[in-house]
Design an enzyme around this catalytic site. Structure first.
Site: not given
Lengths: 331, 345
Positions: A63, A132
């Site tokens: 990322e 998440h």
């Protein structure tokens, strides 16, 4: 006028990306499993088959570098759309987002622009637990140089993404995972929804509910129930949290005299604090007939257990209760 | 590993002069000497201005590392790009920047490369291909990879050189970026200026491998190790990396072993290295070595070298005067450049 069709929020985002990929060679998508897999939430879907692997790029699970690559590509003339698999993973990339993307134009005295678009599937309600499920938009809203949007409808999801692609600066789009399958009317073809403008999505007299993302449909549901109980709620969809459309909020509170802020992110130091401050710092302060109420996420990580998870973020019933309490004495 | 960048035997190599002497014209070599002097004197003068309170903040000096900056940039075209580091003055000058606008930036003036918003740590010259120094260790590396990705599509043949120090080799951004550049065969060259210390911590204490170039093996890219204080060796090692990048072969990693004579920044009390160590490296002065080479091979005379040094003195003096006389930015423009100015329809 373009034809209008009933499509989902995810389809609307995909439609916007397809339009952009078709219209502009500089546009490309990058993310984890966005190619043949179609994206963790099937937002990119079959775009790789339509536009090829050079335009719809599966990237390594990196990322930080992914964000930096998007920044470098944007500075050098491309128009990257970077998909994060979950907004939580932005924590891995914050260096490039907050220190580089947001500041590069300023640090370099206006010599570059960084027209990068980043998409973040966010929010709770899917049983995905603490890493998440977060709503982190306020983190980004605290960084000058970024623009931060939170579409709540398929129409806005498409229009804001197309607006983001026309914007010369970094735009962070927080999409709510529970909205992906929600359908709404979306015109075909290209249109934009202006960044930095809130929308009054329901007019009312007795109180103003300022909401964003999934809290907008929840607030609208709540407003229906409130109407049955004789309370007229005005609902504002912020759509953009940076730059914040203070004018629309202030104007509404001057009319209704009461403010309820509803947002999924953790309550403390969140969007509601800024919305409240915008009101008390403005002429609307004199119009307030009751203390401002904030309904935000609990001061905890998002839990796994479904009942706990629900309790961690505002639900329709919480909005109704808060609004009724706030509006008590209206009539 | 070092051997990777060594030239194969060829008729040219029967000539045993150093690569740079064989490869570049006398004028280009003299210009390189001028630029190396300019880097040295720019930094010494910036330091002097800082000590006299004319420049505030902090700065990270690369005195002693001039050959790696100049050597890595020597075969770049004006269209090629670099990303730089907090120790980035040398890269900026080597890529062709105007020291007057650099000093103006250090003085915080509107005429500076960043209009006084960046200072030493963000010195850039975007028009000249320098995408900027970076205050974050390894911060520029992924940006270089992205810039290379755009160049591959929009301007094939253009190369991006990403400078970083030994400290960056333990950042995740370094590893993620090398992998991504290699997987996508991007035209980027990673140039590590290994000066032995990440601030005060030596590579021996911080890094699991002896040579940072070894890291390249994990990313399936060629690497080389050179004496970063030898201008010619750096230019030579860049050639195969440039060829590979320009022809679609992908990235390379070059490690330049060098040393900074000054401390990490202005707060450094030099408690982690000895005077002897510093003096030992000062005897390997990259500028003096380059001058000896130019003299030895008849490229320049002692008189011409002196003239170069004198020219640099004059240019530095004029650059500082320009900076001092330049206007301050207006406080009312504080928020300018946060966002791109847009015409309201």
């Amino acid at each position: 006028m373009n034809d209008v069709s009933e499509i989902s929020y995810a389809e609307a985002i995909k439609d916007a990306m397809a339009i952009a990929l078709q219209a502009d060679e500089r546009v490309f998508l990058m993310g984890e499993d966005i190619g043949v897999y179609g994206g963790a939430f099937q937002v990119t879907g079959d775009l790789v088959h339509r536009f090829g692997e050079d335009r719809v790029i599966d990237m390594p699970i990196s990322e930080l570098a992914g964000a930096g690559v998007a920044v470098g590509a944007a500075v050098n003339g491309l128009r990257p759309i970077l998909e994060f698999q979950f907004s939580d993973f932005a924590a891995l990339a914050m260096e490039q987002i907050a220190n580089q993307a947001a500041k590069m134009r300023y640090m370099l005295g206006g010599e570059v622009s960084v027209p990068v678009v980043m998409r973040f599937p966010s929010g709770s309600g899917t049983g995905a637990a603490a890493q998440h499920s977060q709503s982190l938009e306020a983190w980004f809203g605290h960084v000058p140089g970024l623009k931060v949007v939170q579409p709540s409808t398929p129409y806005d999801a498409k229009g804001l993404l197309l607006a983001a692609l026309e914007d010369p600066d970094p735009v962070m789009i927080f999409e709510h995972k529970l909205l992906y399958k929600v359908k709404g009317e979306v015109p075909e073809g290209h249109y934009t929804v202006p960044i930095g403008k809130a929308a009054v999505v329901l007019e009312g007299r007795d109180l103003t509910i300022v909401a964003s993302s999934i809290m907008v449909p929840r607030a609208l549901d709540a407003a229906g129930e409130l109407a049955r109980q004789g309370v007229s709620a005005e609902v504002i969809d912020l759509r953009t949290i940076r730059p914040l459309d203070r004018e629309t909020i202030v104007k509404s509170v001057c009319k209704t005299h009461r403010l309820l802020c509803v947002y999924e992110g953790v309550k403390t130091l969140g969007i509601g604090a800024e919305v409240s401050a915008s009101v008390v710092e403005s002429e609307a302060f004199d119009f307030l007939d009751a203390p401002i109420v904030r309904l935000g996420g609990a001061e905890s990580p998002i839990p796994y257990n479904p009942e706990l998870e629900k309790a961690a973020v505002p639900q329709k019933e919480n909005i109704i209760d808060a609004a009724l309490a706030l509006a008590s004495g209206v009539r | 590993m070092t051997g990777y960048f060594k030239q194969q035997a060829s008729p040219e190599n029967l000539d045993d002069r150093p690569f740079a002497i064989r490869h570049y014209s006398a004028d280009r070599l003299k210009d390189a000497l001028y630029r190396m002097h300019l880097i040295r004197r720019f930094e010494e003068s910036a330091e002097d201005c800082y000590m006299r309170g004319l420049i505030h903040g902090t700065m990270h000096l690369s005195i002693g590392q001039e050959a790696s900056a100049m050597g890595a940039c020597m075969s770049l075209t004006p269209d090629d790009q670099i990303t730089s580091t907090h120790r980035g003055h040398g890269h900026c000058i080597a890529k062709g920047a105007d020291v007057a606008r650099m000093f103006a930036e250090f003085f915080g003036r509107q005429t500076g490369y960043c209009k006084g918003r960046g200072g030493s740590m963000h010195i850039a010259d975007v028009a000249g291909g320098n995408l900027g120094a970076n205050g974050i260790v390894a911060g520029g590396i992924p940006i270089a990879v992205g810039a290379a990705m755009a160049n591959k599509r929009l301007h094939p043949g253009r190369v991006v050189v990403s400078f970083f120090g030994d400290g960056a080799n333990n950042e995740g951004a370094f590893h993620e970026s090398l992998n991504m550049a290699s997987v996508w065969k991007l035209p980027v060259i990673f140039v590590c200026e290994n000066n032995g210390y990440g601030m005060s911590t030596s590579t021996a204490r911080s890094t699991a491998v002896e040579h940072i170039a070894t890291r390249a093996g994990g990313y399936n890219m060629p690497a080389g190790i050179v004496d970063g204080n030898n201008f010619s060796d750096v230019t030579e090692a860049m050639q195969p990396a440039l060829r590979r990048a320009r022809t679609g072969g992908g990235p390379s990693l070059l490690e330049c072993k060098t040393y900074r004579w000054r401390g990490h920044s202005k707060s450094d009390r030099n408690l982690y290295r000895t005077k002897e160590e510093i003096q030992q490296w000062q005897r390997k002065d990259p500028i003096a070595r380059f001058e000896s080479s130019l003299l030895e091979y008849g490229i320049a005379t002692q008189h011409q070298i002196q003239q170069t040094a004198d020219r640099v003195e004059g240019d530095i003096e004029r650059a500082i005067d320009y900076a001092k006389e330049s206007p301050q930015p207006s406080v009312k423009d504080l928020l300018k450049y946060v966002y791109t100015e847009q015409q309201t329809p």
